[in-house]
Design an enzyme around this catalytic site. Structure first.
Site, mmCIF file in Angstrom:
data_model
loop_
_atom_site.group_PDB
_atom_site.id
_atom_site.type_symbol
_atom_site.label_atom_id
_atom_site.label_comp_id
_atom_site.label_asym_id
_atom_site.label_seq_id
_atom_site.Cartn_x
_atom_site.Cartn_y
_atom_site.Cartn_z
ATOM 1 N N LEU A 126 0.809 -1.188 0.063
ATOM 2 C CA LEU A 126 -0.013 0.173 0.006
ATOM 3 C C LEU A 126 0.882 1.198 -0.128
ATOM 4 O O LEU A 126 1.412 1.439 0.921
ATOM 5 C CB LEU A 126 -0.898 0.054 1.128
ATOM 6 N N HIS A 230 6.012 2.466 11.715
ATOM 7 C CA HIS A 230 6.819 3.507 11.161
ATOM 8 C C HIS A 230 5.916 4.608 11.294
ATOM 9 O O HIS A 230 4.568 4.454 10.867
ATOM 10 C CB HIS A 230 7.294 3.073 9.853
#
Ligand SMILES: CC(C)(COP(=O)(O)OP(=O)(O)OC[C@H]1O[C@@H](n2cnc3c(N)ncnc32)[C@H](O)[C@@H]1OP(=O)(O)O)[C@@H](O)C(=O)NCCC(=O)NCCSC(=O)CCC(=O)O
Length: 338
Positions: A126, A230
Site C-alpha cells: 500500500l 513506522h
C-alpha cells in the site's frame, strides 16, 4: 478521477518511482528492476488465471488519475503466503516465572519464531505518492481491496493479514534489527530487507535465532519498538483498524512491526458492502461511496458521489464514473458508503 485497476507492463516506470519514493523498510517494493518486472508479470498472470484452489497468485493494482494517466500509488493482495517461500513471524507471548517460597513473581515476554500465517491472504504494497495524500485517496487505495475480496471470495483465504512497517530511522536503522544484527547477523537492515524483498530469504533460516528469545534480554531500544509502526505507516494501520483488524501478538522478524489480521467475513467493508444494479444518469447525491465493478480481470474501483436507492437495490452513477468503472446500464456494482 482516481481509479484502481490491475497493474500492466506499461506501469513499470511508475512502479519503480513508487519503489524509489517508498524508502527503507518497504520490503515489498525493492528498487530492483528484475524484481518489479517479475511482480508485474506475476500479477498479470494471476488476474488472468481461473482459480479453483488458492495458491501463489499475487494481485498488484495501481491508482490511476483518469485525467492525466498518472499513477498515484499501488495496492496489493497476495492470495496465500508462505507456500513457495516460508513466511516467518515472531509471536510475542507472556510467561510467568514465580516462586511463592521466595515471594517472586516475574511476568516476562517471549518472542517465538514460527510460520503460523502460512496459507493466509496478505494485504501488501500500500503506497500513495505523497502529493496524492489528500481527501479519500488513501482510503480508496486501502479499502478497494475489501470490495474485491467481498465479490471474489473464492480467490482468497478466509483470514487475511497485513504486515505493517516497523520503526526505522531515515538512514534505515531499525533498533530491533540492530540488536539482532549485533548478536546473530552482520549485515545491515536495509540489505536484509532488500534480500527479503527480492525473495532471497535463505539467510533467515540459516542465521535467525529460532529458539524463543526473552524480551527483557534485548536492548531497551529494541524492546521499545516491538509492535510499533513506522510514522508513515500509522495511517495505513488506522485504515485497517477501522475495518476490524487487530494484532494478536505476531510481529515482523526484522523490524518487529505488528502483523494485523481479520477474518474476511468480519471486515467492515465486506460485511456492509451492497450489491446494486447500475443506472447511469445525472443525480444530486452528496454521499461518497467506495464503488467497484464486479469483474475480476478488469477490476475497477473508485470513490465518488453515488445516489443509492436501497429498497430497489439501484445505484445511480454519473456517465463519467460509468466509463471509469467500465460499466453499462444494468450491470452490477459493489459499494460501501464513506
Ligand atoms: C497508507 C497511505 C496510503 C494512507 O494514505 P493517507 O496518508 O492519505 O491516509 P489518510 O486518509 O490521511 O489517513 C487514513 C487514516 O489514518 C489517520 N491518520 C493519519 N495520520 C495518522 C497518524 N500519524 N496516526 C494515526 N492515525 C493517523 C487519518 O486520520 C485517517 O483516519 P480517519 O479516517 O479516522 O480520519 C499513505 O499514508 C502512504 O502511502 N503511506 C506510506 C507508505 C506506507 O507506509 N504504507 C503502508 C506499508 S504496510 C503495508 O503495505 C501493508 C498494509 C496494507 O497493505 O494495507
Amino acid at each position: 478521477m482516481l481509479v484502481i485497476r490491475p497493474i500492466t507492463a506499461t506501469d513499470y516506470p511508475a512502479l519503480m518511482r513508487c519503489a524509489e519514493e517508498s524508502g527503507h523498510g518497504f520490503t515489498s517494493l525493492p528498487v530492483n528492476e528484475g524484481m518489479l518486472r517479475n511482480r508485474i508479470a506475476h500479477s498479470e498472470e494471476s488476474f488472468a488465471k481461473e482459480v479453483t484452489e488458492i495458491g501463489t497468485e499475487g494481485y498488484l493494482m495501481v491508482a490511476e488519475d483518469t485525467d492525466t494517466g498518472e499513477v498515484a500509488g499501488t495496492t496489493g493482495i497476495e492470495a496465500a503466503i508462505g507456500l513457495d517461500t516460508p513466511f516467518y513471524t515472531y509471536h510475542l507471548s507472556t510467561v510467568v516465572h514465580a516462586s511463592r517460597r521466595l515471594d517472586v513473581h516475574n511476568v516476562v515476554k517471549l518472542l517465538t519464531f514460527g510460520n503460523n500465517y502460512t496459507g493466509n491472504s496478505e494485504l501488501c504494497t500500500l503506497f500513495l505518492r505523497p502529493e496524492w495524500r489528500k481527501g479519500l485517496n488513501g482510503r480508496l487505495l486501502s479499502k478497494a481491496r475489501f470490495l474485491m475480496m467481498a465479490e471474489h471470495t473464492h480467490r482468497f483465504s478466509p483470514t487475511v493479514i497485513a504486515e505493517m512497517r516497523g520503526v526505522s530511522d531515515e538512514d534505515g536503522h531499525s533498533p530491533f534489527w540492530e540488536w539482532l544484527k549485533e548478536h546473530f547477523f552482520s549485515i545491515d537492515f536495509t540489505h536484509a530487507d532488500y534480500l527479503t524483498g527480492i525473495g532471497a530469504k535463505g539467510f533467515i533460516a540459516d542465521l535467525m535465532p529460532k529458539l524463543p528469545i526473552y524480551v527483557n534480554l534485548l536492548s531497551e531500544k529494541a524492546q521499545a519498538v516491538i509492535g510499533q509502526v513506522h510514522d508513515n505507516t500509522a495511517p495505513a494501520l488506522r485504515l485497517l483498524e477501522q475495518e476490524g483488524f487487530t494484532c494478536r501478538g505476531y510481529v515482523n522478524i526484522f523490524d518487529a512491526g505488528p502483523m494485523v489480521e481479520c477474518e474476511v467475513r468480519n471486515i467492515e467493508s465486506v460485511r456492509h458492502s451492497l450489491r446494486c444494479r447500475v443506472e447511469i444518469g445525472e443525480h444530486s447525491s452528496s454521499h461518497d461511496y467506495l464503488i467497484s465493478n464486479t469483474s475480476f480481470e478488469n477490476f475497477r474501483a473508485t470513490v465518488g458521489k453515488v445516489a443509492v436507492d436501497g429498497e430497489r437495490n439501484i445505484a445511480i452513477i454519473s456517465p463519467a464514473m460509468a466509463t471509469a468503472l467500465q460499466l453499462q446500464q444494468g450491470d452490477m456494482v459493489r459499494l460501501m458508503g464513506q
